[in-house]
Write a protein that holds these residues in place. Structure first.
Motif, PDB file in Angstrom:
ATOM      1  N   THR A   4      43.295  46.396  36.827  1.00  0.00           N
ATOM      2  CA  THR A   4      43.126  45.652  35.583  1.00  0.00           C
ATOM      3  C   THR A   4      43.071  44.153  35.839  1.00  0.00           C
ATOM      4  O   THR A   4      42.305  43.428  35.183  1.00  0.00           O
ATOM      5  CB  THR A   4      44.276  45.972  34.613  1.00  0.00           C
ATOM      6  OG1 THR A   4      44.368  47.383  34.418  1.00  0.00           O
ATOM      7  CG2 THR A   4      44.060  45.291  33.268  1.00  0.00           C
TER       8      THR A   4
ATOM      9  N   ILE B 285      45.935  42.813  28.947  1.00  0.00           N
ATOM     10  CA  ILE B 285      44.711  42.141  29.390  1.00  0.00           C
ATOM     11  C   ILE B 285      44.669  40.708  28.865  1.00  0.00           C
ATOM     12  O   ILE B 285      44.299  39.775  29.587  1.00  0.00           O
ATOM     13  CB  ILE B 285      43.471  42.925  28.921  1.00  0.00           C
ATOM     14  CG1 ILE B 285      43.350  44.235  29.705  1.00  0.00           C
ATOM     15  CG2 ILE B 285      42.195  42.095  29.103  1.00  0.00           C
ATOM     16  CD1 ILE B 285      42.196  45.115  29.265  1.00  0.00           C
TER      17      ILE B 285
ATOM     18  N   LEU C  46      35.549  46.147  33.703  1.00  0.00           N
ATOM     19  CA  LEU C  46      36.271  46.540  32.488  1.00  0.00           C
ATOM     20  C   LEU C  46      35.641  47.791  31.883  1.00  0.00           C
ATOM     21  O   LEU C  46      36.346  48.688  31.406  1.00  0.00           O
ATOM     22  CB  LEU C  46      36.263  45.394  31.477  1.00  0.00           C
ATOM     23  CG  LEU C  46      37.177  44.206  31.776  1.00  0.00           C
ATOM     24  CD1 LEU C  46      36.953  43.102  30.754  1.00  0.00           C
ATOM     25  CD2 LEU C  46      38.648  44.626  31.791  1.00  0.00           C
TER      26      LEU C  46
ATOM     27  N   ALA D  75      39.645  43.365  37.330  1.00  0.00           N
ATOM     28  CA  ALA D  75      38.609  43.526  36.315  1.00  0.00           C
ATOM     29  C   ALA D  75      38.631  42.370  35.316  1.00  0.00           C
ATOM     30  O   ALA D  75      37.579  41.860  34.903  1.00  0.00           O
ATOM     31  CB  ALA D  75      38.792  44.855  35.588  1.00  0.00           C
ATOM     32  N   THR D  76      39.829  41.939  34.939  1.00  0.00           N
ATOM     33  CA  THR D  76      39.952  40.816  34.003  1.00  0.00           C
ATOM     34  C   THR D  76      39.509  39.519  34.661  1.00  0.00           C
ATOM     35  O   THR D  76      38.827  38.686  34.046  1.00  0.00           O
ATOM     36  CB  THR D  76      41.406  40.680  33.519  1.00  0.00           C
ATOM     37  OG1 THR D  76      41.848  41.928  32.963  1.00  0.00           O
ATOM     38  CG2 THR D  76      41.524  39.593  32.458  1.00  0.00           C
TER      39      THR D  76
ATOM     40  N   THR E  74      31.481  42.097  32.899  1.00  0.00           N
ATOM     41  CA  THR E  74      32.386  43.065  32.277  1.00  0.00           C
ATOM     42  C   THR E  74      32.224  44.474  32.851  1.00  0.00           C
ATOM     43  O   THR E  74      32.748  45.428  32.290  1.00  0.00           O
ATOM     44  CB  THR E  74      32.135  43.117  30.757  1.00  0.00           C
ATOM     45  OG1 THR E  74      30.764  43.463  30.511  1.00  0.00           O
ATOM     46  CG2 THR E  74      32.447  41.773  30.108  1.00  0.00           C
TER      47      THR E  74
ATOM     48  N   TRP F  62      35.820  39.275  34.658  1.00  0.00           N
ATOM     49  CA  TRP F  62      35.318  38.921  33.329  1.00  0.00           C
ATOM     50  C   TRP F  62      35.521  37.436  33.028  1.00  0.00           C
ATOM     51  O   TRP F  62      34.583  36.742  32.627  1.00  0.00           O
ATOM     52  CB  TRP F  62      36.029  39.784  32.290  1.00  0.00           C
ATOM     53  CG  TRP F  62      35.837  39.345  30.874  1.00  0.00           C
ATOM     54  CD1 TRP F  62      34.661  38.975  30.273  1.00  0.00           C
ATOM     55  CD2 TRP F  62      36.864  39.229  29.873  1.00  0.00           C
ATOM     56  NE1 TRP F  62      34.887  38.637  28.954  1.00  0.00           N
ATOM     57  CE2 TRP F  62      36.226  38.784  28.689  1.00  0.00           C
ATOM     58  CE3 TRP F  62      38.234  39.473  29.866  1.00  0.00           C
ATOM     59  CZ2 TRP F  62      36.934  38.569  27.508  1.00  0.00           C
ATOM     60  CZ3 TRP F  62      38.936  39.275  28.686  1.00  0.00           C
ATOM     61  CH2 TRP F  62      38.288  38.821  27.534  1.00  0.00           C
TER      62      TRP F  62
END
Length: 320
Positions: free
Chosen positions: A24, A289, A40, A27-28, A37, A31
């Motif tokens: 996470t 997130i 995500l 992935a964040t 994205t 972004w």
């Protein structure tokens, strides 16, 4: 019913975690810093397949462990934000931590030591930040339009992932599908298998599980992650600096404290709680997130170096 099946499923889960970016934090970061994205979306793929598997276990087999919902409160938001902060300090959530250990970054083992310390302190009332969690009665899918719409969304995302696999030949999505299916099957039938639950049982003095199945499943999880990285020539054993080790210990501790207000922690949120159609799971995960994103934005002037570190540490393939 024999439960040996969780061991090969845990190995498959660990193997798949080493084949796609499922952290996470990473992935964040992708972004916020790169404006992409895709990672995500990959997490949505995992949750969607897990949700469909749990639904089928209930609808067609009539037997599955489904999470209960809890009251949305300030305690939930604070605990989820604390998990996000801990994940940032740790440089990875607990799902990502498994992948990092799989690549040989063994300082991440201290993340679970920190988790164990947090669980022990919470149980011994030495550090009691939160009140008891209030569970709510569970409504069936037939009684909730929102749950029916969510299942339809899960189906659409699952179909999109199959299109990406078979038409666009993006095989990293196959790993994400495997994560969702294997994780949901295990959590839906043996929710006590998770390493957090295992640590908690040790702290409570409950001893080993029958046939040592749960312990072997956790070992198989990490063995699968290591084997996956080794096949891709990504397994590079290293202990890291004492600063990284301290960050792992501290991050694991913070995530563990946050998990005392958000049952299960961040890995269970993604693979069982959200797929199990709980509102608190979605709220807690989005809060986590948001906490990660805000922390990254606050220190954006130093993020290029952090970005490179996450990219090299993720242990998963780019799914863009």
């Amino acid at each position: 019913m024999p439960s040996f099946y969780v061991i090969p499923l845990a190995f498959i889960l660990g193997f798949a975690l080493g084949r796609a970016a499922t952290c996470t934090v990473a992935a964040t970061e992708r972004w916020i810093i790169q404006g992409k994205t895709d990672w995500l979306f990959g997490l949505l793929v995992v949750a969607s397949w897990a949700g469909l598997v749990l639904f089928m276990l209930v609808a067609y087999f009539g037997r599955a462990h489904i999470p209960l919902d809890i009251e949305i409160s300030g305690q939930l938001f604070f605990g989820a934000a604390l998990m996000g902060l801990g994940a940032m300090v740790n440089r990875g959530c607990f799902v990502g931590t498994v992948g990092y250990i799989g690549t040989g970054k063994f300082s991440y083992v201290l993340s679970f030591v920190g988790l164990g310390i947090a669980l022990w302190l919470a149980r011994s009332d030495v550090l009691d930040l939160f009140g008891p969690v209030e569970f709510l009665p569970r409504t069936s899918v037939d009684e909730s339009i929102a749950k029916q719409i969510t299942l339809i969304c899960f189906s659409v995302i699952a179909l999109a992932s199959l299109w990406l696999i078979f038409v666009k030949r993006k095989m990293a999505y196959l790993a994400l599908v495997a994560i969702g299916i294997s994780a949901a099957t295990i959590y839906g039938t043996r929710p006590e298998w998770a390493y957090a639950a295992l640590l908690n049982s040790f702290i409570q003095g409950q001893g080993l599980s029958v046939g040592k199945t749960i312990e072997l499943a956790v070992v198989a999880l990490f063995a699968g992650a290591i084997f996956s990285s080794w096949l891709k020539d990504r397994f590079k054993p290293q202990l890291g600096s004492w600063k990284f080790a301290l960050a792992n210990l501290t991050g694991g501790f913070l995530m563990g404290i946050g998990a005392s207000a958000v049952p299960g922690g961040n890995d269970v949120l993604l693979m069982w709680t959200i797929p199990g159609l709980t509102l608190y799971g979605v709220v807690a995960y989005l809060t986590m997130i948001a906490a990660i994103a805000l922390t990254m934005l606050f220190g954006k002037h130093v993020m290029p170096a952090v970005s490179a570190r996450f990219q090299s540490a993720s242990g998963g393939e780019n799914i863009s």
